[in-house]
Design an enzyme around this catalytic site. Structure first.
Site, PDB file in Angstrom:
ATOM      1  N   LYS A  58      14.005   7.911   6.483  1.00  0.00           N
ATOM      2  CA  LYS A  58      12.748   7.762   6.656  1.00  0.00           C
ATOM      3  C   LYS A  58      12.404   7.843   8.106  1.00  0.00           C
ATOM      4  O   LYS A  58      12.813   7.051   9.086  1.00  0.00           O
ATOM      5  CB  LYS A  58      12.273   6.318   6.258  1.00  0.00           C
TER       6      LYS A  58
ATOM      7  N   ARG B 217      10.066  -5.301  10.008  1.00  0.00           N
ATOM      8  CA  ARG B 217       9.739  -4.277  11.067  1.00  0.00           C
ATOM      9  C   ARG B 217       9.685  -5.055  12.427  1.00  0.00           C
ATOM     10  O   ARG B 217       8.740  -5.918  12.657  1.00  0.00           O
ATOM     11  CB  ARG B 217       8.425  -3.625  10.758  1.00  0.00           C
TER      12      ARG B 217
ATOM     13  N   GLU C   7       6.091  -2.953  -1.065  1.00  0.00           N
ATOM     14  CA  GLU C   7       6.681  -3.065   0.039  1.00  0.00           C
ATOM     15  C   GLU C   7       6.386  -4.475   0.888  1.00  0.00           C
ATOM     16  O   GLU C   7       5.331  -4.713   1.311  1.00  0.00           O
ATOM     17  CB  GLU C   7       6.531  -2.191   1.061  1.00  0.00           C
ATOM     18  N   TRP C   8       7.381  -5.310   0.917  1.00  0.00           N
ATOM     19  CA  TRP C   8       7.047  -6.769   1.302  1.00  0.00           C
ATOM     20  C   TRP C   8       7.384  -6.578   2.866  1.00  0.00           C
ATOM     21  O   TRP C   8       8.506  -6.754   3.429  1.00  0.00           O
ATOM     22  CB  TRP C   8       7.992  -7.837   0.712  1.00  0.00           C
TER      23      TRP C   8
ATOM     24  N   SER D 154      -0.280  -1.444   6.363  1.00  0.00           N
ATOM     25  CA  SER D 154       0.429  -1.868   7.454  1.00  0.00           C
ATOM     26  C   SER D 154       0.767  -0.850   8.568  1.00  0.00           C
ATOM     27  O   SER D 154       1.670  -1.098   9.327  1.00  0.00           O
ATOM     28  CB  SER D 154       1.918  -1.979   6.320  1.00  0.00           C
TER      29      SER D 154
ATOM     30  N   HIS E 147      10.493   5.014  13.761  1.00  0.00           N
ATOM     31  CA  HIS E 147       9.156   4.699  13.738  1.00  0.00           C
ATOM     32  C   HIS E 147       9.034   5.205  15.303  1.00  0.00           C
ATOM     33  O   HIS E 147       9.209   4.160  15.878  1.00  0.00           O
ATOM     34  CB  HIS E 147       8.479   3.527  13.270  1.00  0.00           C
TER      35      HIS E 147
ATOM     36  N   GLU F  72       9.084  -1.012  16.792  1.00  0.00           N
ATOM     37  CA  GLU F  72       8.946  -0.063  15.977  1.00  0.00           C
ATOM     38  C   GLU F  72       7.432  -0.218  15.218  1.00  0.00           C
ATOM     39  O   GLU F  72       7.257   0.306  14.173  1.00  0.00           O
ATOM     40  CB  GLU F  72       9.943   0.239  14.907  1.00  0.00           C
TER      41      GLU F  72
END
Length: 263
Positions: A171, A81, A46-47, A232, A144, A85
């Site tokens: 998610k 992101r 995950e970048w 992260s 999130h 969040e």
């Protein structure tokens, strides 16, 4: 009831949960080093684009090309992101800039999947979904809660709403303040998994939520996040140790050995 989705050659939702390792470096050199160190432990990298010091479209494309080489076949999930969040604060988190980064990466065929925050609205999600599907990439719809844990019915409604706007993976991450909050997330995951065809990823962040990272599979969570180096999000654990536990749980559930234990 949940189905499967491909991130490149990785089938999310099939077998043991997919292990995703975040890359959080601020420049290309460090990103490449992180990718090289993590690719052996990760199913997917995950970048975290929001952690880069320069998030202009040209800088993102340059970094993406370097990461594809460093990943050496490991699929890339691109994530910007927002600060709302839990992401890095940036002055250019407007919805147009947000979608434009993804469109550039997808147009260049550099990533296997992208993460879109569904709270940004249906118009943004629709733009990202259309660009991703045109490029043959998958979309993770995400939410999130960095403050608390909503009631189970609200978590289920959030996941169902994501599925309705066309994302491929749904998610939700929450912040638990008690073991009861963790149970709420797991109950919601189980309920949503019985209703939806899309793979689900659910996480209770922080130390209290560790069980959701290690043993989400019985409840319907199809992926988990582990670290090789910096994390992260609160509560992420070493990816190598995480995979051992995930595989152990999967083998106990199915009676089928995974990883190195396979004949």
């Amino acid at each position: 009831m949940t189905g499967t989705v491909r991130f490149g050659q990785v089938e999310v939702g099939a077998g043991a949960p997919t292990v995703i390792v975040p890359l959080v470096a601020g420049d290309v050199t460090d990103l490449v080093a992180q990718a090289a160190a993590a690719r052996g432990a990760a199913d997917v990298l995950e970048w975290r684009i929001d952690r880069m010091r320069d998030t202009s479209p040209d800088a993102v494309l340059t970094a993406g090309r370097a990461l594809v080489q460093a990943a050496d076949g490991t699929p890339l999930l691109a994530t910007y992101r927002t600060a709302a969040e839990g992401g890095a604060q940036r002055p250019d988190t407007g919805t147009q800039a947000y979608a434009a980064r993804y469109r550039a990466l997808l147009g260049a065929r550099l990533v296997a999947a992208v993460d879109v925050e569904t709270a940004l609205g249906e118009a943004v999600v629709a733009q990202v979904v259309a660009a991703a599907h045109q490029a043959g990439a998958a979309v993770v719809g995400s939410s999130h809660d960095t403050v608390g844990t909503p009631p189970a019915d609200q978590i289920v409604a959030r996941l169902v709403g994501m599925a309705a706007v066309g994302v491929d993976v749904c998610k939700v991450a929450v912040t638990p303040h008690s073991p009861d909050d963790v149970l709420t997330l797991l109950a919601a995951t189980r309920a949503a998994s019985q209703r939806l065809d899309q793979p689900l990823v659910t996480v209770a962040m922080g130390p209290l939520g560790l069980v959701t990272r290690l043993a989400g599979e019985p409840f319907g969570s199809a992926a988990t996040f582990g670290t090789v180096g910096p994390s992260s999000a609160p509560g992420q654990v070493d990816a190598v140790a995480l995979r051992q536990v995930v595989d152990l749980v999967h083998a106990a559930l199915t009676g089928v050995p995974t990883g190195a234990d396979q004949p």
